[in-house]
Design an enzyme around this catalytic site. Structure first.
Site, PDB file in Angstrom:
ATOM      1  N   ASN A 153       0.766  -0.817   0.232  1.00 51.80           N
ATOM      2  CA  ASN A 153       0.307  -0.121   0.433  1.00 51.80           C
ATOM      3  C   ASN A 153       1.086   1.515   0.232  1.00 51.80           C
ATOM      4  O   ASN A 153       0.731   2.602  -0.416  1.00 51.80           O
ATOM      5  CB  ASN A 153      -0.625  -0.056   1.599  1.00 51.80           C
ATOM      6  CG  ASN A 153      -1.673  -1.237   1.033  1.00 51.80           C
ATOM      7  OD1 ASN A 153      -2.192  -1.277   0.049  1.00 51.80           O
ATOM      8  ND2 ASN A 153      -2.281  -1.678   2.221  1.00 51.80           N
ATOM      9  N   CYS A 154       2.339   1.112   0.009  1.00 51.76           N
ATOM     10  CA  CYS A 154       3.335   2.107  -0.232  1.00 51.76           C
ATOM     11  C   CYS A 154       3.753   2.664  -1.477  1.00 51.76           C
ATOM     12  O   CYS A 154       4.707   1.491  -2.149  1.00 51.76           O
ATOM     13  CB  CYS A 154       3.827   1.859   1.046  1.00 51.76           C
ATOM     14  SG  CYS A 154       5.694   3.261   0.585  1.00 51.76           S
ATOM     15  N   GLY A 155       3.780   3.528  -1.815  1.00 52.10           N
ATOM     16  CA  GLY A 155       4.302   3.996  -3.264  1.00 52.10           C
ATOM     17  C   GLY A 155       5.360   3.947  -2.669  1.00 52.10           C
ATOM     18  O   GLY A 155       6.708   2.985  -4.089  1.00 52.10           O
TER      19      GLY A 155
ATOM     20  N   ARG B  76       6.787   0.331  -3.651  1.00 55.80           N
ATOM     21  CA  ARG B  76       6.670  -0.828  -4.753  1.00 55.80           C
ATOM     22  C   ARG B  76       7.580  -0.164  -5.449  1.00 55.80           C
ATOM     23  O   ARG B  76       7.820  -0.594  -5.987  1.00 55.80           O
ATOM     24  CB  ARG B  76       5.021   0.346  -5.356  1.00 55.80           C
ATOM     25  CG  ARG B  76       3.764  -0.179  -4.282  1.00 55.80           C
ATOM     26  CD  ARG B  76       2.538   0.132  -5.332  1.00 55.80           C
ATOM     27  NE  ARG B  76       1.736   1.431  -5.212  1.00 55.80           N
ATOM     28  CZ  ARG B  76       1.746   2.278  -4.035  1.00 55.80           C
ATOM     29  NH1 ARG B  76       1.054   1.239  -2.630  1.00 55.80           N
ATOM     30  NH2 ARG B  76       1.763   3.330  -4.834  1.00 55.80           N
TER      31      ARG B  76
END
Length: 141
Positions: free
Chosen positions: A11-13, A16
């Site tokens: 859920n963390c850019g 990712r």
């Protein structure tokens, strides 16, 4: 089995982007979804030591448990802060990447490029469009 591990939050850019830069080097890392499978105490202590950072530096400060637990007051020992991170894994900052070249908290995500054993295979841009690697696999900044 990979020689690269990422403690990842999908859920963390930043997490990712870091994962995709690892993959852009041709490696497929072991992905540990640390919110579901937090590290054991001794593993977390070793990660902190290997990164050469303080427990406080790994503590995520912009999440609800931080304020609710009164952690901003600086009244807890490192051992107590580690206990909180194990009880509330969301307090562990991410992504943490372990490679044969070192262990880093990859914030910003391009920090991972310092410890990847393989070169980037091509261009890479972060999700926000920021170009990090050019078409020849060379780091831009």
């Amino acid at each position: 089995m990979s020689n690269i591990t990422i403690y990842h939050n999908p859920n963390c850019g930043t997490s990712r982007n870091t994962l995709e830069m690892i993959r852009n080097s041709g490696a497929e890392p072991d992905v540990i979804l640390y919110l579901e499978t937090p590290p054991a105490r001794d593993e977390l202590v070793k990660l902190i030591a290997d990164m050469g950072i303080s427990v406080w530096a790994l503590l995520r400060k912009n999440v609800e448990p931080f304020t609710d637990l009164g952690l901003e007051e600086g009244k807890f020992s490192d051992d107590q802060l580690i206990d909180f991170m194990l009880q509330y894994p969301i307090l562990i900052n991410r992504p943490i990447v372990v490679t044969p070249l070192g262990t880093r908290l990859c914030r910003p995500s391009e920090v991972v490029l310092d410890i990847l054993p393989g070169e980037q295979k091509g261009a890479f841009a972060k999700e926000d469009g920021e170009q990090v690697v050019d078409n020849t696999g060379k780091r831009l900044k």
